[in-house]
Design a protein around this motif. Structure first.
Motif, PDB file in Angstrom:
ATOM      1  N   ALA A 257     -37.341  23.919  19.760  1.00 63.60           N
ATOM      2  CA  ALA A 257     -38.551  23.563  19.013  1.00 63.60           C
ATOM      3  C   ALA A 257     -38.999  22.129  19.257  1.00 63.60           C
ATOM      4  O   ALA A 257     -39.724  21.553  18.437  1.00 63.60           O
ATOM      5  N   GLY A 258     -38.572  21.553  20.384  1.00 63.12           N
ATOM      6  CA  GLY A 258     -38.945  20.176  20.678  1.00 63.12           C
ATOM      7  C   GLY A 258     -38.165  19.140  19.900  1.00 63.12           C
ATOM      8  O   GLY A 258     -38.533  17.956  19.887  1.00 63.12           O
ATOM      9  N   ALA A 259     -37.080  19.562  19.241  1.00 64.15           N
ATOM     10  CA  ALA A 259     -36.232  18.620  18.500  1.00 64.15           C
ATOM     11  C   ALA A 259     -35.300  17.887  19.453  1.00 64.15           C
ATOM     12  O   ALA A 259     -35.070  18.314  20.588  1.00 64.15           O
ATOM     13  N   VAL A 260     -34.751  16.776  18.976  1.00 60.80           N
ATOM     14  CA  VAL A 260     -33.796  16.023  19.781  1.00 60.80           C
ATOM     15  C   VAL A 260     -32.579  16.900  20.059  1.00 60.80           C
ATOM     16  O   VAL A 260     -31.976  17.456  19.138  1.00 60.80           O
ATOM     17  N   LYS A 261     -32.232  17.022  21.325  1.00 60.00           N
ATOM     18  CA  LYS A 261     -31.067  17.824  21.700  1.00 60.00           C
ATOM     19  C   LYS A 261     -29.803  17.034  21.374  1.00 60.00           C
ATOM     20  O   LYS A 261     -29.641  15.884  21.802  1.00 60.00           O
ATOM     21  N   VAL A 262     -28.913  17.662  20.608  1.00 57.29           N
ATOM     22  CA  VAL A 262     -27.657  17.014  20.221  1.00 57.29           C
ATOM     23  C   VAL A 262     -26.482  17.935  20.525  1.00 57.29           C
ATOM     24  O   VAL A 262     -26.632  19.155  20.591  1.00 57.29           O
ATOM     25  N   ASP A 278     -34.374  15.928  10.281  1.00 54.03           N
ATOM     26  CA  ASP A 278     -35.457  16.834  10.640  1.00 54.03           C
ATOM     27  C   ASP A 278     -36.010  16.620  12.046  1.00 54.03           C
ATOM     28  O   ASP A 278     -36.858  17.390  12.499  1.00 54.03           O
ATOM     29  N   CYS A 279     -35.566  15.569  12.733  1.00 60.10           N
ATOM     30  CA  CYS A 279     -35.994  15.365  14.116  1.00 60.10           C
ATOM     31  C   CYS A 279     -35.026  15.998  15.098  1.00 60.10           C
ATOM     32  O   CYS A 279     -35.319  16.068  16.296  1.00 60.10           O
ATOM     33  N   ALA A 280     -33.869  16.446  14.622  1.00 55.17           N
ATOM     34  CA  ALA A 280     -32.796  16.903  15.496  1.00 55.17           C
ATOM     35  C   ALA A 280     -32.548  18.405  15.368  1.00 55.17           C
ATOM     36  O   ALA A 280     -32.966  19.043  14.395  1.00 55.17           O
ATOM     37  N   HIS A 282     -30.212  21.781  14.802  1.00 62.68           N
ATOM     38  CA  HIS A 282     -29.182  22.123  13.823  1.00 62.68           C
ATOM     39  C   HIS A 282     -28.357  23.279  14.371  1.00 62.68           C
ATOM     40  O   HIS A 282     -28.916  24.318  14.740  1.00 62.68           O
ATOM     41  N   TYR A 283     -27.053  23.104  14.406  1.00 64.59           N
ATOM     42  CA  TYR A 283     -26.177  24.168  14.903  1.00 64.59           C
ATOM     43  C   TYR A 283     -26.134  25.314  13.891  1.00 64.59           C
ATOM     44  O   TYR A 283     -25.819  25.113  12.712  1.00 64.59           O
ATOM     45  N   VAL A 284     -26.474  26.529  14.352  1.00 68.47           N
ATOM     46  CA  VAL A 284     -26.458  27.719  13.503  1.00 68.47           C
ATOM     47  C   VAL A 284     -25.159  28.467  13.771  1.00 68.47           C
ATOM     48  O   VAL A 284     -24.946  29.009  14.855  1.00 68.47           O
ATOM     49  N   ARG A 285     -24.292  28.483  12.785  1.00 65.62           N
ATOM     50  CA  ARG A 285     -22.940  29.002  12.979  1.00 65.62           C
ATOM     51  C   ARG A 285     -22.935  30.449  13.460  1.00 65.62           C
ATOM     52  O   ARG A 285     -22.202  30.814  14.374  1.00 65.62           O
ATOM     53  N   GLN A 286     -23.725  31.309  12.827  1.00 67.37           N
ATOM     54  CA  GLN A 286     -23.680  32.725  13.157  1.00 67.37           C
ATOM     55  C   GLN A 286     -24.217  33.026  14.550  1.00 67.37           C
ATOM     56  O   GLN A 286     -23.848  34.029  15.155  1.00 67.37           O
ATOM     57  N   LEU A 287     -25.084  32.171  15.055  1.00 69.54           N
ATOM     58  CA  LEU A 287     -25.630  32.371  16.392  1.00 69.54           C
ATOM     59  C   LEU A 287     -24.805  31.670  17.463  1.00 69.54           C
ATOM     60  O   LEU A 287     -24.931  31.973  18.652  1.00 69.54           O
ATOM     61  N   GLY A 288     -23.995  30.699  17.024  1.00 68.77           N
ATOM     62  CA  GLY A 288     -23.177  29.972  17.986  1.00 68.77           C
ATOM     63  C   GLY A 288     -23.988  29.066  18.895  1.00 68.77           C
ATOM     64  O   GLY A 288     -23.564  28.722  19.999  1.00 68.77           O
ATOM     65  N   ARG A 289     -25.141  28.649  18.437  1.00 73.71           N
ATOM     66  CA  ARG A 289     -26.003  27.771  19.234  1.00 73.71           C
ATOM     67  C   ARG A 289     -26.923  26.985  18.299  1.00 73.71           C
ATOM     68  O   ARG A 289     -27.020  27.287  17.109  1.00 73.71           O
ATOM     69  N   ASN A 290     -27.590  26.009  18.869  1.00 70.08           N
ATOM     70  CA  ASN A 290     -28.477  25.172  18.072  1.00 70.08           C
ATOM     71  C   ASN A 290     -29.781  25.891  17.747  1.00 70.08           C
ATOM     72  O   ASN A 290     -30.283  26.698  18.537  1.00 70.08           O
ATOM     73  N   GLY A 291     -30.297  25.592  16.581  1.00 63.96           N
ATOM     74  CA  GLY A 291     -31.600  26.068  16.152  1.00 63.96           C
ATOM     75  C   GLY A 291     -32.345  24.910  15.524  1.00 63.96           C
ATOM     76  O   GLY A 291     -31.992  23.736  15.722  1.00 63.96           O
ATOM     77  N   TYR A 292     -33.374  25.225  14.762  1.00 64.38           N
ATOM     78  CA  TYR A 292     -34.132  24.171  14.080  1.00 64.38           C
ATOM     79  C   TYR A 292     -34.584  24.688  12.733  1.00 64.38           C
ATOM     80  O   TYR A 292     -35.428  25.582  12.633  1.00 64.38           O
TER      81      TYR A 292
END
Length: 444
Positions: A257-262, A278-280, A282-292
């Motif tokens: 979503a154009g957020a800072v990749k962390v 809110d600029c970064a 967020h790791y989504v546990r159930q998906l095992g990857r970052n989301g926003y």
């Protein structure tokens, strides 16, 4: 050790406070573009009710506490205009004194939050159009309400913010009209939950138009494909986007979503630069990857972790992640969700079962109401994948039980055996969660 933090609202102040908590001798500077300090943005709609209650009461901490008790150099009205990751310094403009200076850092925390998506259409930069994202927006809306006494309001977008505003404005005798570009509202909620919100909109006589394309605003008239709407006040809330231009211009990598990749330690691709809030991503546990999913609790947790990881750079901890829990109020209804949505389950090709039940919230005791509990579970195993609720009375705290169950990877069979408290003042003898779990267990 010197840490500079860009942005001093949720993630930024949490990072600063944690650094000073673990290393009182550390130098911490917060550069905040606005004239405000960290505040509870979720309380902004409800502040409108009170003419004489200053929006500053939404501050999490006052400036003296931040500076004197926590020892943080918090600089309001200081805008960072450039990051130099090679020289490890930022260029700053002191907006009050109109001077530019440079500030060096050992570590930098990027916590600039997000900003509203704006309508780039004729007339939508007028002074009677609000995006209701900051305390300044709240100040302006209050000024309009109490000085100009609008007789109606046009709300563009039907997300959490505008639904909460519709509730508030309706109760302030300012009839709202909602315009939504999509075919329906609340796309992350199941149809069974969404239907109850739509029922409440109809019950209150609030006008909702979906599939609306807006063309322009001319004076008080907003022209759309569905016709013209006259409004004394317009609030646009059609989503947000991460505030990342400054970071990207410095060579920073962007992600979802154009957020800072962390990474899991909340480090960015730039040396000694972390990001939180809110600029970064967020790791989504159930998906095992970052989301926003920009919400206050995640911003504060990320900020605290960033602060700890800066102090403990040789023993950093990972951000555990989020389970996408959220809640909002709509008149007498509480609407809440946690875990994966049906849309996300469809995207990952999950084999899932959906059930819902309607049940009283209390036993033989006056008060209470009816709530709808919806569970999403993995077919075969009964693993709880998601949960949503809507209703009167105690909904949010019951939703938190499902959030806890998801965190611990429980099945509906285990949920059905929980020893939940019972008293007719608070629950039927079979709590709504247990009723839903038992029904789900039969379908698993």
């Amino acid at each position: 050790m010197k840490t500079v933090i860009i942005g001093g609202i949720a993630g930024g102040l949490s990072a600063a406070s944690q650094i000073k908590r673990e290393d009182p001798g550390a130098q911490v500077i917060i550069l905040e573009k606005s004239g405000d300090v960290s505040y509870a943005a979720c309380g902004m709609p409800y502040n409108l009710f009170y003419k004489d209650k200053p929006v500053e009461e939404l501050y999490a901490l006052d400036l003296d506490t931040i500076r004197k008790e926590r020892g943080i150099d918090y600089r309001q009205n200081h805008e960072v205009i450039r990051i130099d990751p090679v020289q490890k310094e930022v260029a700053v403009v002191d907006l009050i004194n109109a001077r530019e200076y440079r500030e060096s850092y050992d570590y930098l925390v990027y916590a600039t939050g997000n900003k509203p998506i704006r309508l780039s259409l004729p007339g939508f930069e007028d002074n009677d159009v609000f995006y209701f994202k900051t305390l300044d927006d709240t100040r302006l809306v209050k000024k309009i309400i109490y000085e100009k006494a609008p007789t109606n309001a046009l709300l563009v977008g039907s997300g959490y913010t505008n639904l909460e505003l519709a509730d508030v404005l309706y109760n302030m005798k300012i009839p709202p009209v909602i315009l939504e570009k999509s075919a329906t509202i609340l796309p992350s909620f199941a149809e069974e939950i969404r239907a109850k919100v739509l029922e409440k909109i109809e019950e209150k006589g609030i006008t909702l138009h979906t599939n609306v394309d807006i063309m322009e605003k001319n004076g008080t008239v907003v022209s759309t494909r569905a016709g013209d709407f006259d409004a004394n006040m317009v609030v646009v809330s059609i989503g947000v986007k991460p505030n990342t231009e400054l970071f990207s211009a410095a060579g920073g990598e962007l992600g979802v979503a154009g957020a800072v990749k962390v990474d899991r330690f909340l480090r960015t691709n730039l040396p000694d630069i972390f990001a939180a809030g809110d600029c970064a991503e967020h790791y989504v546990r159930q998906l095992g990857r970052n989301g926003y999913m920009p919400l206050g609790p995640a911003a504060n947790k990320q900020g605290r972790l960033v602060g700890s990881n800066i102090v403990n750079s040789k023993a950093m901890k990972m951000f555990y992640g989020i389970d996408q829990t959220a809640v909002f109020k709509f008149f007498d209804l509480t609407v809440a969700t946690t875990g994966l949505s049906e849309r996300q389950l469809g995207e990952i090709g999950a084999n899932y079962v959906k059930i819902h039940v309607d049940t009283p919230t209390r036993g033989a005791f006056p008060g209470g109401g009816i709530m709808r509990v919806l569970l999403l579970l993995e077919k075969g195993t009964g693993l709880i994948l998601g949960g949503q609720m809507i209703g009167q009375d105690v909904v949010a705290k019951r939703l938190d039980v499902i959030a806890t169950a998801i965190y611990k990877q429980m099945t509906v069979f285990e949920l059905a055996e929980l020893d939940l408290s019972y008293s007719p003042l608070y629950s039927p003898v079979w709590d709504p969660l247990l009723i839903a779990a038992n029904k789900a267990a039969k379908e698993a």
